[in-house]
Design a protein around this motif. Structure first.
Motif, PDB file in Angstrom:
ATOM      1  N   ILE A 108      99.882 -53.577  29.341  1.00 19.69           N
ATOM      2  CA  ILE A 108      99.280 -52.293  29.698  1.00 19.69           C
ATOM      3  C   ILE A 108      99.911 -51.205  28.842  1.00 19.69           C
ATOM      4  N   SER A 109      99.096 -50.256  28.446  1.00 15.22           N
ATOM      5  CA  SER A 109      99.589 -49.127  27.657  1.00 15.22           C
ATOM      6  C   SER A 109      98.742 -47.898  27.981  1.00 15.22           C
ATOM      7  N   ARG A 110      99.261 -46.735  27.597  1.00 13.17           N
ATOM      8  CA  ARG A 110      98.510 -45.506  27.846  1.00 13.17           C
ATOM      9  C   ARG A 110      98.577 -44.599  26.631  1.00 13.17           C
ATOM     10  N   GLU A 111      97.556 -43.827  26.478  1.00  3.57           N
ATOM     11  CA  GLU A 111      97.494 -42.848  25.408  1.00  3.57           C
ATOM     12  C   GLU A 111      97.110 -41.518  26.056  1.00  3.57           C
ATOM     13  N   ASN A 112      98.096 -40.700  26.325  1.00  2.00           N
ATOM     14  CA  ASN A 112      97.857 -39.490  27.105  1.00  2.00           C
ATOM     15  C   ASN A 112      96.929 -38.511  26.388  1.00  2.00           C
ATOM     16  N   ALA A 113      97.033 -38.430  25.081  1.00  2.00           N
ATOM     17  CA  ALA A 113      96.174 -37.497  24.343  1.00  2.00           C
ATOM     18  C   ALA A 113      94.707 -37.852  24.501  1.00  2.00           C
ATOM     19  N   MET A 114      94.432 -39.150  24.661  1.00  2.00           N
ATOM     20  CA  MET A 114      93.061 -39.612  24.835  1.00  2.00           C
ATOM     21  C   MET A 114      92.712 -39.803  26.306  1.00  2.00           C
ATOM     22  N   LYS A 115      93.673 -39.576  27.191  1.00  2.00           N
ATOM     23  CA  LYS A 115      93.469 -39.776  28.633  1.00  2.00           C
ATOM     24  C   LYS A 115      92.926 -41.168  28.899  1.00  2.00           C
ATOM     25  N   THR A 116      93.536 -42.149  28.289  1.00  2.00           N
ATOM     26  CA  THR A 116      93.046 -43.518  28.376  1.00  2.00           C
ATOM     27  C   THR A 116      94.204 -44.476  28.637  1.00  2.00           C
ATOM     28  N   VAL A 117      93.931 -45.473  29.462  1.00  2.00           N
ATOM     29  CA  VAL A 117      94.869 -46.560  29.679  1.00  2.00           C
ATOM     30  C   VAL A 117      94.178 -47.861  29.261  1.00  2.00           C
ATOM     31  N   TYR A 118      94.968 -48.753  28.700  1.00  5.11           N
ATOM     32  CA  TYR A 118      94.431 -50.002  28.169  1.00  5.11           C
ATOM     33  C   TYR A 118      95.080 -51.193  28.858  1.00  5.11           C
ATOM     34  N   LEU A 119      94.346 -52.295  28.874  1.00  6.12           N
ATOM     35  CA  LEU A 119      94.902 -53.555  29.322  1.00  6.12           C
ATOM     36  C   LEU A 119      94.518 -54.608  28.291  1.00  6.12           C
ATOM     37  N   GLN A 120      95.487 -55.004  27.479  1.00  5.32           N
ATOM     38  CA  GLN A 120      95.278 -56.063  26.501  1.00  5.32           C
ATOM     39  C   GLN A 120      95.521 -57.403  27.199  1.00  5.32           C
ATOM     40  N   MET A 121      94.524 -58.244  27.196  1.00  6.56           N
ATOM     41  CA  MET A 121      94.612 -59.523  27.892  1.00  6.56           C
ATOM     42  C   MET A 121      94.497 -60.653  26.879  1.00  6.56           C
ATOM     43  N   ASN A 122      95.553 -61.416  26.740  1.00  4.30           N
ATOM     44  CA  ASN A 122      95.587 -62.551  25.817  1.00  4.30           C
ATOM     45  C   ASN A 122      95.732 -63.854  26.588  1.00  4.30           C
ATOM     46  N   SER A 123      95.462 -64.943  25.911  1.00  3.68           N
ATOM     47  CA  SER A 123      95.591 -66.283  26.524  1.00  3.68           C
ATOM     48  C   SER A 123      94.896 -66.327  27.873  1.00  3.68           C
ATOM     49  N   LEU A 124      93.677 -65.858  27.905  1.00  3.07           N
ATOM     50  CA  LEU A 124      92.940 -65.772  29.170  1.00  3.07           C
ATOM     51  C   LEU A 124      92.669 -67.147  29.746  1.00  3.07           C
ATOM     52  N   LYS A 125      92.677 -67.203  31.070  1.00  2.71           N
ATOM     53  CA  LYS A 125      92.448 -68.434  31.814  1.00  2.71           C
ATOM     54  C   LYS A 125      91.241 -68.250  32.728  1.00  2.71           C
ATOM     55  N   PRO A 126      90.590 -69.322  33.113  1.00  2.00           N
ATOM     56  CA  PRO A 126      89.452 -69.197  34.047  1.00  2.00           C
ATOM     57  C   PRO A 126      89.833 -68.462  35.333  1.00  2.00           C
ATOM     58  N   GLU A 127      91.060 -68.618  35.774  1.00  2.00           N
ATOM     59  CA  GLU A 127      91.492 -67.945  37.002  1.00  2.00           C
ATOM     60  C   GLU A 127      91.675 -66.438  36.828  1.00  2.00           C
ATOM     61  N   ASP A 128      91.552 -65.939  35.613  1.00  2.00           N
ATOM     62  CA  ASP A 128      91.561 -64.492  35.386  1.00  2.00           C
ATOM     63  C   ASP A 128      90.191 -63.869  35.624  1.00  2.00           C
ATOM     64  N   THR A 129      89.189 -64.684  35.859  1.00  2.00           N
ATOM     65  CA  THR A 129      87.842 -64.190  36.111  1.00  2.00           C
ATOM     66  C   THR A 129      87.813 -63.320  37.356  1.00  2.00           C
ATOM     67  N   ALA A 130      87.331 -62.099  37.207  1.00  2.00           N
ATOM     68  CA  ALA A 130      87.309 -61.144  38.313  1.00  2.00           C
ATOM     69  C   ALA A 130      86.661 -59.853  37.834  1.00  2.00           C
ATOM     70  N   VAL A 131      86.399 -58.973  38.790  1.00  2.00           N
ATOM     71  CA  VAL A 131      86.083 -57.588  38.453  1.00  2.00           C
ATOM     72  C   VAL A 131      87.415 -56.847  38.343  1.00  2.00           C
TER      73      VAL A 131
END
Length: 122
Positions: free
Chosen positions: A69-92
């Motif tokens: 997780i990271s944030r960029e305050n100037a852009m008022k945005t937060v990010y979630l970089q998800m790597n090595s995804l698994k089927p159990e990560d499936t969700a809203v």
């Protein structure tokens, strides 16, 4: 008031990557802690990752070492970089905001986005 809009979800194969974004409105974004939560069908909404106003980060055990997780305050945005995804990560996946510090409970956030679907195929 803070409005949150998530984007970046989609369908990906196991082992792949996605980056979620959450764009916020409001003038005091830098004072907020942002959290990512997820809810799979038939399950309760659960904490995934959070970042406090001072950029301290927190992760659920199930995603440590895979998600960032990271944030960029100037852009008022937060990010979630998800790597090595698994089927159990499936969700809203939902973005949420509260004042200052991360709390891992879904009950302690004041503002929520509409969510973005992440589907990981095996």
């Amino acid at each position: 008031q803070v409005q949150l809009v998530e984007s970046g979800g989609g369908l990906v194969q196991a082992g792949g990557s996605l980056r979620l974004s959450c764009a916020a409105s409001g003038r005091t974004f830098s004072n907020y802690a942002l959290g990512w939560f997820r809810q799979a069908p038939g399950k309760e909404r659960e904490f995934v990752a959070g970042i406090s106003y001072n950029s301290r980060t927190y992760y659920a055990e199930s995603v440590k070492g895979r998600f960032t997780i990271s944030r960029e305050n100037a852009m008022k945005t937060v990010y979630l970089q998800m790597n090595s995804l698994k089927p159990e990560d499936t969700a809203v996946y939902y973005c949420a905001a509260r004042q200052l510090i991360v709390i891992m409970s879904v009950h302690d956030y004041d503002y929520w986005g509409q969510g973005t679907q992440v589907t990981v195929s095996s």
